[in-house]
Each structure stands twice: as structure tokens, then as C-alpha cells.
Write an enzyme that holds these catalytic residues in place. Structure first.
Site, PDB file in Angstrom:
ATOM      1  N   HIS A 294      -3.619   2.380   0.189  1.00  0.00           N
ATOM      2  CA  HIS A 294      -3.496   1.602   1.424  1.00  0.00           C
ATOM      3  C   HIS A 294      -4.481   0.435   1.450  1.00  0.00           C
ATOM      4  O   HIS A 294      -5.544   0.490   0.834  1.00  0.00           O
ATOM      5  CB  HIS A 294      -3.605   2.482   2.678  1.00  0.00           C
TER       6      HIS A 294
ATOM      7  N   ASN B 179      -4.779   6.408  -1.595  1.00  0.00           N
ATOM      8  CA  ASN B 179      -3.315   6.371  -1.617  1.00  0.00           C
ATOM      9  C   ASN B 179      -2.794   4.940  -1.719  1.00  0.00           C
ATOM     10  O   ASN B 179      -1.602   4.690  -1.508  1.00  0.00           O
ATOM     11  CB  ASN B 179      -2.740   7.069  -0.373  1.00  0.00           C
TER      12      ASN B 179
ATOM     13  N   GLU C  48      -0.455   2.549   5.444  1.00  0.00           N
ATOM     14  CA  GLU C  48      -0.251   3.749   4.646  1.00  0.00           C
ATOM     15  C   GLU C  48       1.002   3.592   3.785  1.00  0.00           C
ATOM     16  O   GLU C  48       1.817   2.691   4.014  1.00  0.00           O
ATOM     17  CB  GLU C  48      -0.096   4.950   5.593  1.00  0.00           C
TER      18      GLU C  48
ATOM     19  N   ASP D 167      -8.829  -3.553  11.061  1.00  0.00           N
ATOM     20  CA  ASP D 167      -8.292  -2.374  11.736  1.00  0.00           C
ATOM     21  C   ASP D 167      -9.343  -1.672  12.597  1.00  0.00           C
ATOM     22  O   ASP D 167     -10.529  -1.996  12.531  1.00  0.00           O
ATOM     23  CB  ASP D 167      -7.707  -1.389  10.700  1.00  0.00           C
TER      24      ASP D 167
HETATM   25  P1  PGA Z   1     -13.737   3.326   1.530  1.00  0.00           P
HETATM   26  O1  PGA Z   1     -12.355   3.053   2.264  1.00  0.00           O
HETATM   27  O2  PGA Z   1     -14.312   1.975   1.214  1.00  0.00           O
HETATM   28  O3  PGA Z   1     -14.566   4.080   2.522  1.00  0.00           O
HETATM   29  O4  PGA Z   1     -13.433   4.111   0.285  1.00  0.00           O
HETATM   30  C1  PGA Z   1     -11.472   2.120   1.735  1.00  0.00           C
HETATM   31  C2  PGA Z   1     -10.134   2.232   2.446  1.00  0.00           C
HETATM   32  O5  PGA Z   1      -9.712   3.344   2.760  1.00  0.00           O
HETATM   33  O6  PGA Z   1      -9.507   1.183   2.660  1.00  0.00           O
END
Ligand code: PGA
Length: 264
Positions: A139, A137, A144, A67
Site C-alpha cells: 500500500h 502489502n 490497500e 492520510d
Molecule cells: P512504516 O509504514 O514506515 O511504518 O513501515 C509504511 C506504510 O505502511 O506506508
């Protein structure tokens, strides 16, 4: 699904690097799906060190990132282009023409662009090994809650929770992106093998729902239950609300005994 329980974030990074390195050694022309965020940093450090000290060779490998924020140019320090370049690509021998990261600089024709990204993945032969983090959450990528479990690469609107989680990375006053281009859950599930990493208490709830909850679009990562070859690598905090930890440990020991290739 295999659940690998590690003590801390450092061990999670090392184990992920070990598995990715093994996959690259056994298939130098591998197609990797790559993730950004704080969780995989230890994995990239491990891979860079294996490249520098043990000659791990990425020269024939191809990569597709999950992404990118919409509205961020590659040279913006908050962009995933910048993250990948500084934490990984500039330190290993990946060939730049085989690196793919969704563009955050698009202003129009999003669906055409996303279709092309999907085509590039197909033309490369599909993703052999996809690395993922998980959001609070649930994701994966920027899929999302309530993303279609069959979704493909597309423009996705970020939730307020994700925008708030990301605020710490942006200088005060700077606008935080509201949308991203992300591979879909269907795109992710097409990968031949999936490695998902999680560390810290703030991920415990999402991890428990993903592994032990029902498959639901309200927790995107729960869709991984549909995939035949997924490894979760978790530290103690991220695993703290799982109810079957002893069983996962036993499964891991038996896997090492009977089917060690699953962990190679
Ligand atoms: P993070 O993000 O590794 O910075 O916690 C993970 C994500 O949101 O997929």
C-alpha cells in the site's frame, strides 16, 4: 523510475532529506506531500537538522499529508497529526495555516470532506514533491490492495494485515482504527515528483512487486510505474529481492553523469 540503493535506513533518511531540502531551496513556495510511519523518521530528522544548522526555510512551503486514522483526535499520540507535529512541524518554521492533514475526527459527510481536501490541493497548485512509504502489502498512503488505481481522497477500510502491523503502536486494550482517510492513488500520481522510501526485509517483497512486477491494483505501489518522475530510495534489505540491482546502480551512475538534475 530511478532506484537508489543505500546501505542502511540511516542513509535512506539522509538521501531523502537531501532531495527534499534541495527541492525546498530551489522552490521555497513548494507544495510537499508528506508521509508518516517509521520509515520517513530519518528524513524528518535530517530536515530538522538542516533547518536548525543550515537555515533551511519552510516558511513559504505548503504541505498535505497523505492520510489519517479515522476516530483519532489530533492530540492522540497514535494520530498522524501528533506524529507530524512532534517529529517535524514543531521543530521547523512551517506556517501552521499552510499545513494540511486529513481529519481523523470526522463523524459524517466523509465524501464531502474528502472532496474539499482534493480542492485544497488543487487550489495550492498541486503537489510538487510527494514523499511515500510502502506497506508490507504494497500500500501507499492507506490505499490497500485492490484500491482503484484512479482513486481520489476517500474513506478507506484497513486490511487485517495493516491493523496488525499497527497494533505495536497502540497501548494494550486501546481500540485500533479500522478505517482511514487517505489520498487516493490517482491523487498521488498527480504529484509532479514522487520519492518513495523503504527499509528492512519485511518490505522486500512489496518493493520487488512495485518495481519489477506488473502494474496491478493488488499492489498499489506498482501504479508508480505509470509516473514519469519517481525515485525509490531503498536500503539493502528492502532491495534484497530485486533482480536488476546491478542495472539500477549503473543507471544511477549514468544519471549522475548525464542528467544530475533528476537527483538534485
Ligand atoms: P512504516 O509504514 O514506515 O511504518 O513501515 C509504511 C506504510 O505502511 O506506508
Amino acid at each position: 523510475m530511478l532506484v537508489v540503493l543505500k546501505q542502511n535506513a540511516k542513509e535512506v533518511g539522509q538521501e531523502a532529506a537531501r532531495i527534499v531540502a534541495g527541492a525546498v531551496r530551489s522552490n521555497p513556495s513548494i507544495v510537499l506531500g508528506l508521509a508518516t510511519g517509521s520509515t520517513p523518521l530519518g528524513m524528518y530528522e535530517g530536515l530538522v537538522s538542516l533547518h536548525k544548522n543550515s537555515g533551511l526555510d519552510f516558511s513559504k512551503a505548503t504541505s498535505f499529508n497523505l492520510d489519517e486514522y479515522l476516530g483519532l483526535a489530533p492530540e492522540n499520540p497514535q494520530s498522524f497529526h501528533y506524529f507530524m507535529h512532534s517529529n517535524f512541524f514543531s521543530q521547523v518554521n512551517f506556517s501552521s495555516e499552510r499545513v494540511h492533514i486529513p481529519s481523523g475526527a470526522l463523524r459524517s459527510n466523509y465524501s464531502e470532506y474528502c472532496e474539499r481536501y482534493e480542492n485544497e490541493i488543487r487550489k495550492a497548485g498541486g503537489i510538487d514533491l510527494q514523499v511515500l512509504g510502502i506497506g508490507r502489502n504494497g500500500h501507499i498512503g492507506f490505499n490497500e490492495p485492490n484500491s482503484s488505481l484512479a482513486s481520489r481522497t476517500r474513506l478507506k477500510e484497513l486490511t487485517q494485515e495493516t491493523i496488525e502491523d499497527n497494533r505495536r503502536f497502540f497501548p494494550q486494550g486501546e481500540e485500533i482504527p479500522e478505517c482511514a482517510i487517505t489520498m487516493g492513488i490517482g491523487t498521488i500520481l498527480d504529484a509532479r515528483r514522487i520519492l518513495i522510501l523503504a527499509t528492512g526485509k519485511s518490505k522486500a517483497d512489496a518493493v520487488a512487486k512495485a518495481i519489477e512486477g506488473p502494474i496491478s491494483s493488488s499492489v498499489s505501489a506498482s501504479a508508480l510505474q505509470l509516473h514519469p518522475d519517481v525515485i525509490f530510495i531503498l536500503d539493502e534489505d528492502a532491495a534484497s529481492t530485486l533482480t536488476q540491482r546491478d542495472y539500477y546502480r549503473r543507471v544511477l551512475e549514468l544519471t549522475k553523469k548525464y542528467t544530475p538534475e533528476k537527483l538534485a
